[in-house]
Structure formats: structure tokens, C-alpha cells
Design an enzyme around this catalytic site. Structure first.
Site, PDB file in Angstrom:
ATOM      1  CD  GLU A 173      -3.138  -0.999   0.351  1.00 43.82           C
ATOM      2  OE1 GLU A 173      -3.705   0.103   0.356  1.00 43.82           O
ATOM      3  OE2 GLU A 173      -3.538  -1.966  -0.342  1.00 43.82           O
ATOM      4  CG  HIS A 246      -3.485   2.645   4.535  1.00 40.40           C
ATOM      5  ND1 HIS A 246      -4.269   3.444   3.741  1.00 40.40           N
ATOM      6  CD2 HIS A 246      -3.206   1.546   3.797  1.00 40.40           C
ATOM      7  CE1 HIS A 246      -4.467   2.862   2.566  1.00 40.40           C
ATOM      8  NE2 HIS A 246      -3.835   1.697   2.576  1.00 40.40           N
ATOM      9  CB  CYS A 363      -4.748   9.796   2.608  1.00 36.26           C
ATOM     10  SG  CYS A 363      -5.186   8.988   4.136  1.00 36.26           S
TER      11      CYS A 363
HETATM   12  O1  SUG Z   1      -7.750   2.897   0.132  1.00 34.96           O
HETATM   13  N1  SUG Z   1     -10.558   5.026   0.184  1.00 34.96           N
HETATM   14  C1  SUG Z   1      -9.117   4.845   0.274  1.00 34.96           C
HETATM   15  C2  SUG Z   1      -8.543   5.796   1.303  1.00 34.96           C
HETATM   16  C3  SUG Z   1      -7.050   5.781   1.297  1.00 34.96           C
HETATM   17  C4  SUG Z   1      -6.457   6.554   2.419  1.00 34.96           C
HETATM   18  N2  SUG Z   1      -5.034   6.519   2.342  1.00 34.96           N
HETATM   19  C5  SUG Z   1      -4.200   6.504   3.380  1.00 34.96           C
HETATM   20  N3  SUG Z   1      -4.593   6.187   4.598  1.00 34.96           N
HETATM   21  N4  SUG Z   1      -2.950   6.725   3.141  1.00 34.96           N
HETATM   22  C6  SUG Z   1      -8.763   3.401   0.642  1.00 34.96           C
HETATM   23  O2  SUG Z   1      -9.489   2.782   1.430  1.00 34.96           O
HETATM   24  C7  SUG Z   1     -12.772   4.694  -0.804  1.00 34.96           C
HETATM   25  C8  SUG Z   1     -13.387   4.753  -2.166  1.00 34.96           C
HETATM   26  C9  SUG Z   1     -14.886   4.537  -2.140  1.00 34.96           C
HETATM   27  O3  SUG Z   1     -15.387   3.849  -1.252  1.00 34.96           O
HETATM   28  O4  SUG Z   1     -15.582   5.050  -3.075  1.00 34.96           O
HETATM   29  C10 SUG Z   1     -11.256   4.493  -0.841  1.00 34.96           C
HETATM   30  O5  SUG Z   1     -10.733   3.877  -1.742  1.00 34.96           O
END
Ligand code: SUG
Length: 442
Positions: A173, A246, A363
């Protein structure tokens, strides 16, 4: 002099709430809500402008195109691109949602980055994350790799590897599970790689929610980047099950300072002792600020998903979401950091559109520490100035919708609107022929 540049993901015109990420509480809670891509992108640009205003170099990574018609074509849909989108929506709306996510905005998941002082060949190493744990995100790495190779093209300074193999054993990730402790950005650091489980040696206490990063992947990353000083830590399964999908939801590091939740790692005392010892040969002692607020407050407030940045005039500032201000225990923690002098300033920003999908300030950015020479070798079109921010703001205001649902995405006419926006963005960033649709013969 080495400085850190944050490369923020520009929110794309398909930003929507599809509830795609199991284990990400905000994403599940907002499933089916009407999104506002224009506000989302403007909130992101306001954050970039704020960092620029603090005297920090700021970069941008363009959004991906969506719906991903190339993927749909590979799945057997035929006709014009517009026909394909309409047919996919009719056949399986969830499939269309998965190929239309604007999730590339969260560039902390674009790649793992090891800066030059840490690597054997003295170059900045990037491995794009395969993001194999989530179907919508597993589609990102191809275009991300191409973008990084155009932005960081100079091979005397940068090495952009391929993503790790698309195999569940290698779930990766990116920088969201990677921290770096150092005295200053320009000095060799201790790279702290965080994983949620050992894919090849499952444990009875593995979390119920997806533990996206595997031990096998982080070991491969450290080997590939030829990192001189590395440690591997396991996320506490309790943190993952509380919504910390994460590590950057419960921990943030900048230079010698690590802020984290007491439940982020399994045995925090042993963890601190291990990191302290590992930093000894590097000539500094890390500073830790452990918080024991309820883990639910840490996840709801995203206090640790802040950006912790070193200011040009010295000292550090925190860039936080307004949700932290609204969560008393989290706000009290930040106030204590200010009172103790751990940080000099706290800036609260409205990032609600991204936050509703589980994406906070940290993020939205990929950190790249670089020498001045390396910085001069970066594609200049993605380095933010006040004028470029204004130009991007105009594109967003002219081309992005302020209301979007999956029904809208399923409409063939929306596709040409998205492509108009991306054409305008790629020319504003001086990145012609960035997307497949721009390379296909008319
Ligand atoms: O991978 N949300 C992302 C958020 C990522 C956050 N990144 C960090 N913590 N670095 C994920 O879960 C949601 C998309 C949706 O549900 O439409 C999403 O992909």
C-alpha cells in the site's frame, strides 16, 4: 540541502462515494452519498496553497482517468467508449463503480519512496504500490508507474521500479505504511516498514478486517531499494479492526519525531526501545509522543493522519483535518504537543470531501525528500506555484461537477466531460499524451 516536497494527488472529476473499501469506516459510512468533485478538488488545492504559503515546496500528481474503459474492453465490452460505459453500468453497477473510483488522489498509496541518503546507489527509489487488496485500487499501479516515470524521469537521480508482483503474498500500500526517522531529511535515516500480517505465515490473531500490507512485501521493498538501515514493525491487529486500515491512520513521523496511538503497534515500549537502539548508529535519539485517547477518536478525528512538516525557519507544524478540532480528546492531544513545544503550529483544514472516503491530509500526499539537484530534475510542470494553482483551480471550476452519483457516471455523456477536464489538466501540467484516450487515433 535536502528538502521534502509533498506531491499531492489532484482529485479527479469522478470523485464519488461507492463504499468500496472494507475496513475503511468512512468509506462504508458514506456509500451512496452524493459527492462534490469540484469542492473535493478545490479543498485539495487549498491545502497545497497553504503548504506553499508556509514556504514548503509542493508538487502535484495528476488524477487517473475514469471510467477505465480499457479495463472494461478487456472484460469483453465492445463498441464506442461511451457504449462500453453504459453497457457496464447496465450489466453490473458495482463493476462500473470499481473502474471509476478517483482513489488515485490518495498518493500516500502511490508508491514507497526511499530517499537518496538511505539507498546504496544514492538515488531516490520509488516502488509503485500494487494495491492488490482492494479491487478498485489494484487498477491504479500501471498509470501511476507511467506518471512517476514521466515526473521523475532522470535516471541519474531517480529509480522508478515496477510494482511488486500482483500476488496476494505481496500486498503493498505504499508510503502509508512506511516511516522514516532521521535527524534531518538530508541525513541517512532509519526506514520503518509497517505490515499487517505475514501472508505466508498466517497467525491466529490476524485481524478480521483486511491487513493490506504483508511482511513479505515490505521485506522485498527494503531489499529492492537497497536501504542501509531498516526495521519492520507489525501493526496491532486491534488497530486494523478499529478502522486503521493503513498505519498512517494511527502514526505520523517527521525527521526525529514520531506521534502515534498507543494501540498502533503491539508492544509500544518494546517498539520505542527497538527504534531508539536502531537510531543510535545514526547519531540521534528519536522523540516519541504516544497518545492513549480512545482508538475510535483517533480514527474518527484522523489526528495522526496529519502532515507533520519541518518549517524553513525551524520547528515543525501539523496540518490537520477540521474533524480533529471537533474531537475533544484529539484536539487536547494536539494542544499538548503545542504546549510541550513538540510542534510549533497546528493548521486545521477542511478536507471533508476526501475525509468522507477515509482520506485525510497525509493520505493526499506523497513525500519525496530530494537534493536541490534532484529537485531541478523533476518535471517542472508538476511543481506548484501560485499561478499554477490558480490555473488548476480554473480547470476544476470550469470542468468539474458539483454533484455526482453512480447514475451520472453510467451516462455516456459524462465520459466526454471527464476527458475534457483531463485534457485541460494535462496541458496545464505540461504532460501531453498522458492518458490512453489521448494516444488513441481519433
Ligand atoms: O484505500 N478510500 C481509500 C482511502 C485511502 C487513504 N489513504 C491513506 N490512509 N494513506 C482506501 O481505502 C474509498 C473509495 C470509495 O469507497 O468510493 C477508498 O478507496
Amino acid at each position: 540541502m535536502v528538502r521534502e516536497t509533498n506531491f499531492d494527488g489532484l482529485v479527479g472529476p469522478t470523485h464519488n462515494y461507492a463504499g468500496l473499501s472494507r475496513g475503511n469506516i468512512a468509506s462504508a459510512a458514506h456509500k451512496g452519498r452524493v459527492s462534490n468533485p469540484r469542492a473535493a478538488a478545490l479543498q485539495g488545492l487549498a491545502k497545497m496553497e497553504r503548504l506553499l504559503g508556509l514556504g514548503l515546496p509542493q508538487g502535484v500528481i495528476p488524477p487517473h482517468d475514469g471510467p477505465r474503459t480499457g479495463v472494461l474492453r478487456a472484460l469483453g465490452f465492445t463498441g464506442t467508449d461511451g457504449d462500453i460505459v453504459a453497457a457496464a453500468y447496465k450489466a453490473n453497477p458495482a463493476l462500473l463503480a470499481n473502474v471509476s473510483s478517483a482513489s488515485s488522489m490518495w498518493t500516500a498509496n502511490a508508491a514507497t519512496v526511499s530517499p537518496a541518503p538511505d539507498t546504496a546507489d544514492g538515488r531516490v527509489h520509488f516502488t509503485p504500490a500494487n494495491l492488490i487488496s482492494m479491487p478498485h485500487r489494484a487498477l491504479e499501479h500501471g498509470l501511476t508507474t507511467r506518471m512517476l516515470r514521466r515526473i521523475f524521469a532522470d535516471e541519474s537521480h531517480f529509480a522508478v521500479h515496477d510494482a511488486l508482483p500482483m500476488n496476494p503474498m505481496m500486498g503493498d500500500e505504499g508510503a502509508a505504511n512506511h516511516n522514516r526517522l532521521c535527524r534531518r531529511h538530508g541525513e541517512p535515516g532509519l526506514e520503518v516498514f509497517v505490515h499487517g500480517r505475514a501472508a505466508l505465515n498466517p497467525s491466529r490473531d490476524d485481524p478480521r478486517f483486511p491487513a493490506r500490507q504483508t511482511l513479505e512485501s515490505v521485506q522485498a521493498l527494503a531489499r529492492r531499494h537497497a536501504v542501509s538501515h531498516a526495521r519492520f514493525l507489525r501493526q496491532n491487529p486491534a488497530a486494523i479492526d478499529a478502522g486503521a486500515f493503513h498505519n498512517d491512520v494511527v502514526c505520523v513521523v517527521n525527521e526525529d519525531t514520531m506521534l502515534y496511538h498507543a494501540l498502533a503497534f503491539e508492544n509500544p515500549d518494546a517498539m520505542e526501545a527497538e527504534l531508539r537502539k536502531a537510531c543510535e548508529p545514526l547519531g540521534f535519539a528519536p522523540r516519541f509522543a504516544r497518545a492513549d485517547m480512545p482508538i475510535g477518536d483517533a480514527v474518527a478525528s484522523y489526528v495522526f493522519n496529519s502532515q507533520l512538516v519541518s518549517l524553513p525557519e525551524g520547528g515543525m507544524a501539523m496540518i490537520l483535518p477540521t474533524e480533529t478540532q471537533e474531537t475533544p480528546s484529539a484536539k487536547a492531544y494536539v494542544d499538548r504537543l503545542l504546549a510541550d513545544g513538540m510542534i510549533g503550529d497546528a493548521h486545521y483544514l477542511d478536507l471533508r470531501q476526501s475525509m468522507s472516503n477515509g482520506g485525510g491530509p497525509a493520505c493526499l500526499r506523497l513525500r519525496v525528500a530530494m537534493s536541490e539537484d534532484a529537485m531541478n530534475a523533476v518535471h517542472p510542470g508538476v511543481i506548484m506555484t501560485k499561478d499554477r494553482i490558480d490555473a488548476l483551480r480554473r480547470v476544476v471550476t470550469d470542468h468539474y461537477r458539483d454533484r455526482l452519483t453512480l447514475d451520472d457516471i453510467g451516462d455516456a455523456a459524462f465520459l466526454s466531460e471527464v476527458r475534457g477536464a483531463l485534457d485541460a489538466l494535462s496541458s496545464a501540467l505540461d504532460l501531453p499524451k498522458l492518458y490512453d484516450f489521448q494516444n488513441e487515433a481519433a
